[in-house]
Scaffold this motif. Structure first.
Motif, PDB file in Angstrom:
ATOM      1  N   ASP A   1       5.765  82.724 -25.195  1.00 57.42           N
ATOM      2  CA  ASP A   1       7.178  82.557 -25.537  1.00 57.42           C
ATOM      3  C   ASP A   1       7.727  83.859 -26.116  1.00 57.42           C
ATOM      4  N   TYR A   2       6.979  84.448 -27.054  1.00 60.15           N
ATOM      5  CA  TYR A   2       7.400  85.712 -27.666  1.00 60.15           C
ATOM      6  C   TYR A   2       7.507  86.806 -26.608  1.00 60.15           C
ATOM      7  N   ALA A   3       6.503  86.893 -25.712  1.00 57.29           N
ATOM      8  CA  ALA A   3       6.507  87.917 -24.667  1.00 57.29           C
ATOM      9  C   ALA A   3       7.727  87.765 -23.761  1.00 57.29           C
ATOM     10  N   PHE A   4       8.108  86.522 -23.499  1.00 58.74           N
ATOM     11  CA  PHE A   4       9.297  86.266 -22.678  1.00 58.74           C
ATOM     12  C   PHE A   4      10.538  86.848 -23.349  1.00 58.74           C
ATOM     13  N   HIS A   5      10.697  86.555 -24.641  1.00 61.37           N
ATOM     14  CA  HIS A   5      11.899  87.023 -25.349  1.00 61.37           C
ATOM     15  C   HIS A   5      11.871  88.538 -25.557  1.00 61.37           C
ATOM     16  N   LEU A   6      10.680  89.094 -25.755  1.00 60.98           N
ATOM     17  CA  LEU A   6      10.578  90.546 -25.889  1.00 60.98           C
ATOM     18  C   LEU A   6      10.998  91.221 -24.584  1.00 60.98           C
ATOM     19  N   ARG A   7      10.574  90.646 -23.460  1.00 60.77           N
ATOM     20  CA  ARG A   7      10.972  91.200 -22.155  1.00 60.77           C
ATOM     21  C   ARG A   7      12.477  91.059 -21.966  1.00 60.77           C
ATOM     22  N   LEU A   8      13.037  89.966 -22.448  1.00 64.37           N
ATOM     23  CA  LEU A   8      14.479  89.751 -22.332  1.00 64.37           C
ATOM     24  C   LEU A   8      15.259  90.841 -23.059  1.00 64.37           C
ATOM     25  N   ILE A   9      14.888  91.114 -24.309  1.00 66.72           N
ATOM     26  CA  ILE A   9      15.649  92.121 -25.057  1.00 66.72           C
ATOM     27  C   ILE A   9      15.313  93.541 -24.612  1.00 66.72           C
ATOM     28  N   SER A  10      14.186  93.709 -23.913  1.00 62.31           N
ATOM     29  CA  SER A  10      13.868  95.047 -23.406  1.00 62.31           C
ATOM     30  C   SER A  10      14.892  95.499 -22.371  1.00 62.31           C
TER      31      SER A  10
END
Length: 244
Positions: free
Chosen positions: A158-167
């Motif tokens: 879940d965190y990796a998904f959101h980190l990719r989103l804000i990247s």
């Protein structure tokens, strides 16, 4: 001809895969402060000791120390060296550490509000620079949730998904702050998932966000992402009411 050089002056800097040698030393200095529990008034190792410890040149260490000074974390004085000058960073690391006490209703709301500012309210910029590759990678990361049954592992995805989103924003400062906050964000994700069938609900919510992005529908993106962030807060409140 070189004069008065020593091993630390001549030591080669090995840059990490991303970022410069100076960035790497700044990260190492911050980790040193946390790991050794240094507080305001405590001294950092000498410049020579830091060169040896981090296998870095003296120029690199000095530049990293200048950045630390700009952050307001240290004060460097002749014959005294570097001294920790502000405990705000120490408190921040304490808040975001894995040893943080149970997440409170207030901290849950504060962190989710912060994430709303970073993720939801950056919609204009996200849609301005959004690429098809971004959407494909988000779908790929979300797909890995399908077979997960462990809450901690699901939270990492879940965190990796959101980190990719804000990247997508292309802002390294935002990524750095988000990374520092990772431990508390993971705890909040786990808190929100203890009462949820995360392998289906989180997956579906993510897919709704991705579908809105694929359709270039900014309003739907904002609505679905904000709802995703706040669903966990609903379950958090229910748990408190049951134990009150």
């Amino acid at each position: 001809m070189a004069t008065k050089s020593d091993a630390s002056d001549m030591a080669p800097d090995t840059a990490p895969e991303t970022g410069s040698a100076v960035d790497a030393v700044v990260r190492q200095l911050r980790e040193l402060i946390v790991e050794e529990g240094l507080k305001v008034g405590d001294h950092l190792p000498t410049e020579r000791e830091l060169c040896v410890r981090f296998a870095a040149s003296r120029n690199t260490v000095r530049e990293a120390m200048r950045i630390m000074k700009a952050y307001g974390m240290v004060e460097v004085r002749p014959k005294i060296g570097a001294t920790i000058t502000d405990n705000r960073m120490a408190r921040a690391f304490e808040l975001f550490s894995f040893n943080t006490m149970e997440v409170s209703r207030k901290s849950f709301a504060d962190v989710q509000a912060f994430r709303d500012l970073i993720e939801v309210r950056s919609a204009d910029r996200i849609f301005e620079v959004l690429r098809d590759e971004d959407i494909d990678e988000l779908r790929e990361r979300n797909a890995s949730l399908a077979d997960i049954r462990d809450i901690q592992e699901a939270s990492e995805v879940d965190y990796a998904f959101h980190l990719r989103l804000i990247s997508i924003l292309g802002n390294n400062a935002i990524l750095d702050v988000y990374s520092v906050m990772k431990p508390i964000i993971l705890r909040i994700m786990q808190k929100g998932k203890t009462r949820r069938t995360f392998m289906t609900e989180t997956f579906d919510e993510h897919e709704g966000v991705i579908d809105a992005m694929a359709a270039r529908d900014r309003l739907a993106f904002e609505y679905r992402l904000r709802n995703h962030l706040m669903v966990g807060f609903k379950h958090f409140n229910e748990e408190i009411e049951e134990t009150a």
